[in-house]
Design an enzyme around this catalytic site. Sequence first.
Site, PDB file in Angstrom:
ATOM      1  N   ALA A 135       3.405  -1.434  10.028  1.00 35.45           N
ATOM      2  CA  ALA A 135       2.434  -2.267   9.331  1.00 35.45           C
ATOM      3  C   ALA A 135       1.989  -1.563   8.058  1.00 35.45           C
ATOM      4  O   ALA A 135       2.299  -0.392   7.855  1.00 35.45           O
ATOM      5  CB  ALA A 135       1.224  -2.540  10.210  1.00 35.45           C
TER       6      ALA A 135
ATOM      7  N   GLU B 214      -4.333   0.655  10.636  1.00 35.43           N
ATOM      8  CA  GLU B 214      -4.327   0.021   9.310  1.00 35.43           C
ATOM      9  C   GLU B 214      -5.747  -0.251   8.841  1.00 35.43           C
ATOM     10  O   GLU B 214      -6.070  -0.065   7.670  1.00 35.43           O
ATOM     11  CB  GLU B 214      -3.511  -1.276   9.322  1.00 35.43           C
ATOM     12  CG  GLU B 214      -2.064  -1.142   9.820  1.00 35.43           C
ATOM     13  CD  GLU B 214      -1.295   0.003   9.206  1.00 35.43           C
ATOM     14  OE1 GLU B 214      -1.572   0.353   8.043  1.00 35.43           O
ATOM     15  OE2 GLU B 214      -0.387   0.544   9.878  1.00 35.43           O
TER      16      GLU B 214
ATOM     17  N   HIS C  21      -7.394   2.835   7.515  1.00 35.18           N
ATOM     18  CA  HIS C  21      -6.915   3.214   6.178  1.00 35.18           C
ATOM     19  C   HIS C  21      -7.830   2.687   5.072  1.00 35.18           C
ATOM     20  O   HIS C  21      -7.800   3.200   3.959  1.00 35.18           O
ATOM     21  CB  HIS C  21      -5.508   2.654   5.932  1.00 35.18           C
ATOM     22  CG  HIS C  21      -4.390   3.582   6.302  1.00 35.18           C
ATOM     23  ND1 HIS C  21      -4.379   4.916   5.982  1.00 35.18           N
ATOM     24  CD2 HIS C  21      -3.201   3.348   6.933  1.00 35.18           C
ATOM     25  CE1 HIS C  21      -3.245   5.471   6.406  1.00 35.18           C
ATOM     26  NE2 HIS C  21      -2.517   4.550   7.002  1.00 35.18           N
TER      27      HIS C  21
HETATM   28  N1  PHE Z   1       1.341   3.221   5.282  1.00 36.20           N
HETATM   29  C1  PHE Z   1       1.828   2.563   6.460  1.00 36.20           C
HETATM   30  C2  PHE Z   1       1.002   3.102   7.622  1.00 36.20           C
HETATM   31  O1  PHE Z   1       1.086   4.230   7.994  1.00 36.20           O
HETATM   32  C3  PHE Z   1       3.250   2.791   6.774  1.00 36.20           C
HETATM   33  C4  PHE Z   1       4.228   2.259   5.792  1.00 36.20           C
HETATM   34  C5  PHE Z   1       4.839   3.088   4.892  1.00 36.20           C
HETATM   35  C6  PHE Z   1       4.561   0.934   5.791  1.00 36.20           C
HETATM   36  C7  PHE Z   1       5.776   2.626   3.988  1.00 36.20           C
HETATM   37  C8  PHE Z   1       5.516   0.469   4.926  1.00 36.20           C
HETATM   38  C9  PHE Z   1       6.121   1.317   4.030  1.00 36.20           C
HETATM   39  O2  PHE Z   1       0.185   2.464   8.137  1.00 36.20           O
HETATM   40 ZN    ZN Z   2      -0.788   4.940   8.053  1.00 41.21          ZN
END
Ligand code: PHE
Ligand code: ZN
Length: 884
Positions: A267, A303, A306
């Site tokens: 995700a 998510e 984040h």
């Molecule tokens: N940043 C996302 C996560 O760790 C992971 C991700 C990285 C998704 C690159 C798509 C592409 O939640």
């Molecule tokens: Zn992440």
Amino acid sequence: MRDANPGTIYLKDYQAPNYLINRTELHFVLGEEETLVTSRLHLLRNTENGDSSELILDGQDLELVEIYLDGDVLDPSCYEVGEATLVLRDLPEQCLLSCVTRIRPQLNTSLEGLYRSQTMFCTQCEAEGFRKITYYLDRPDVMSVFTVTIDADADRYPVLLSNGNLEETSPLANGLTRVLWHDPFPKPSYLFALVAGDLEHIEDSFTTCSGREVALRIYVEEKDIDKCDHAMDSLKRSMRWDEEVFGREYDLDIFNVVAVDDFNMGAMENKSLNIFNTSCVLCDPNTTTDVGYQRVEAIVAHEYFHNWSGNRVTCRDWFQLSLKEGFTVFRDAEFSSDMGSRTVKRVEDVTLLRSAQFAEDAGPMAHPVRPESYIEINNFYTLTVYEKGAEVVRMIHTLLGPQAFRAGSDLYFARHDGQAVTCEDFVLAMEEASGVDLGQFRNWYSQAGTPRLTVTDAWNEEAGSYALTISQSCPATPGQDDKKPFVIPVAMGLLGDAGNLRLQLQGEAPDPDTEDNTHMVLMVDKPEQTFVFEGLPEKPVPSLLRGFSAPVRLEFDYSRNDLCRLMSGDDDGFVRWDSAQSLAVSVITEVQAQLLAGDEAQVDPLFLEACGALLQDDALDPAMLAEMLSLPSENYLAELAGEGAADVQGIYRARTAVLAAVGSHCREALEQRYAQLAVEANYAATGEQIAARSLRAVCLNYLAAAGASGLALANAQFAAADNITERLAALRVLSQFGSRSDWEAPMAKFYEDWGHETLAVNQWLAVQASMPDDGAIARVRHLMEHPDFDLRNPNKVRSLVGTFAGQNPLNFHREDGSGYRLLRQVVAELNSINPQIASRLLAPLTKWRYYQGRAEQMRSELELLASMDGLSPDVFEVVSKSLK
Ligand code: PHE
Ligand code: ZN
């Protein structure tokens, strides 16, 4: 894709951008053949960083149609379009640059940038996908306020989403509909998102701690609208938890989640518009296993978290990826621990770390939590950056204690809100808020490899003192031969006959506050240290690395009796589990040697009785019991065997023999538990039901390994199940231990009943990919021709080919090399379709140093890949580093 060898990017070369983009206006015209993107970038020279008037924008697979500077067509002498750049010269200090680019999402199979999934448009921009949408400074330290307009055919795409708030919707004269979204929070391009589709949604709301109402929506295809409730509940629990535990409140009036079928990862945390792989958001008893329900909760939380650890405070550059990922994994693990069983969650995380991250740390792609160089950043979304990164944050939590850690977290968010920062900034905030010196601790960020702790003890009967000598070392990793000592918190206790003993370190004043101090954290920060405990009534058994207080390998020469005592009598759930694992490893290894010598398997009765005793222990949480009774995986056993020594066949035979021995020795207890734990109520993903089903599955596995009566139980379970968890558990057991006549009919029946559910089919593919019989490779090849298989869909590829290469060691490592060939062929084909997935799939081949007698064959497949034309940077990096 580049033809020449792609170059390496170094952390030491980091330079701040020489222009900033204060505002970004994007206009999309979504069409069936092509999409036109108009950008308006409000540029400002970053005078902090020199005075260059040259600007190099990133862009890939773009067709530049028009370009304007401050409203005037830009003279071709002022810019140059390269393979992956747009170079602009003589730019004023402040200007408006506008570009029209043409892109073709319909042909974009890399699933980066703007692409199609089923009938919808969606985006994935992390890490460097935005450059496939328009020319931009596609780097996380350029943060900009985005305004987005989308023109699309509202009949096909009634739902048009982007980040932030919807400000306007209006019909256009050309029949299209226009929407306008504005995100007030400055963000880097990797957090941009757009979705257009014919989607349904569920809606709920959340009142934040300061009383703001947030509208929560989950968008899915109509057929999946009934599968969203668990994710919505998880989202609300996450929002509340982040307020209560980290003091983080949500910052917009709207939070959207969209589910898409074609997605490279789990995700993505795009600001207020999270995009999820369907497999990580949809839940239904017939398509989602218990583990799946728990994963959805954890990923929704991840998510969401984040929004602060990643979005409000983001990364300066991609070398700092663990700044957001390690911290956020730590946060989601804490959340899951609070929602369920802390010990079970810890055991699950450690299992993953040991069986997969340790291998990464010992392999050719080993890198520090904060890497120093990369060829393709997509190759660095790794277990090291995520899980080991989370372990590093957890150690800081241990060193500081919960209150100072929270103060450090508050300071970090307050100080860096709206900024793009580094791991160093995080550590500094933790230091400043706590007064704890993390100087030497920083080695965890810069040094790769798994440290090894070797512990020996000495008991002095007369003095009643007990000495533990702990030495640390860390194997060389690529580019790092010599390592400096780490700071390693070793949580521990001492077990006596009647339980845990009081701890009194020599030379330290007794702690007046705690009558009963049976737990302590030793700080190991030198190559060798001795800790002496005094005033002990008897020689203790040391309980070491409680809670897995550091991501290290620990060696202590326990007798099997000691392990049994820890297993049944220690205070710490993790140590109890770990002792059971160590005992199992030593028993399996012993049986492997017996079988190799041509002898019959003789499973130590001590082990059989310990398993029997566990099964009688009604005080133990069944979920914990299930973990304690689960034998270490074949992959973990192979990794423990060490370089050049893993014999997959031997491991498989020994492990299976031990399963069978426990199955027969404990038959009655297993059958009894199995019967007692049957869940009468309708399926629900509650802790209690999940625990019961997981222990039943473990019992069933032992019983089936031991013979026909277990297979009969599995058959009955398959027929009676009202959920996919029990159906798959039965199918797995039948196909692992039964013959064709046992599994053929249920396998077909499963597809007949659930073939219309993509997520169920994926798991059906995975079960077949992991079968140990001789037909496995032919079966995988055959399934690749199945109408439900699609090489362009990462979930399918992972389920079938990923499971085969990663979870079917017996067949992947077949002596004739046919398993390796299969993987190489798929990787070669995927290289041009989806390089990111191709490169990830390749990981099992890079472990060629481990397998006895297989190195040449594995290497030669890597060499074939290396010699391919048009190799993507992703695959090139993994192949070339593995062949070194
Ligand atoms: N940043 C996302 C996560 O760790 C992971 C991700 C990285 C998704 C690159 C798509 C592409 O939640
Ligand atoms: Zn992440």
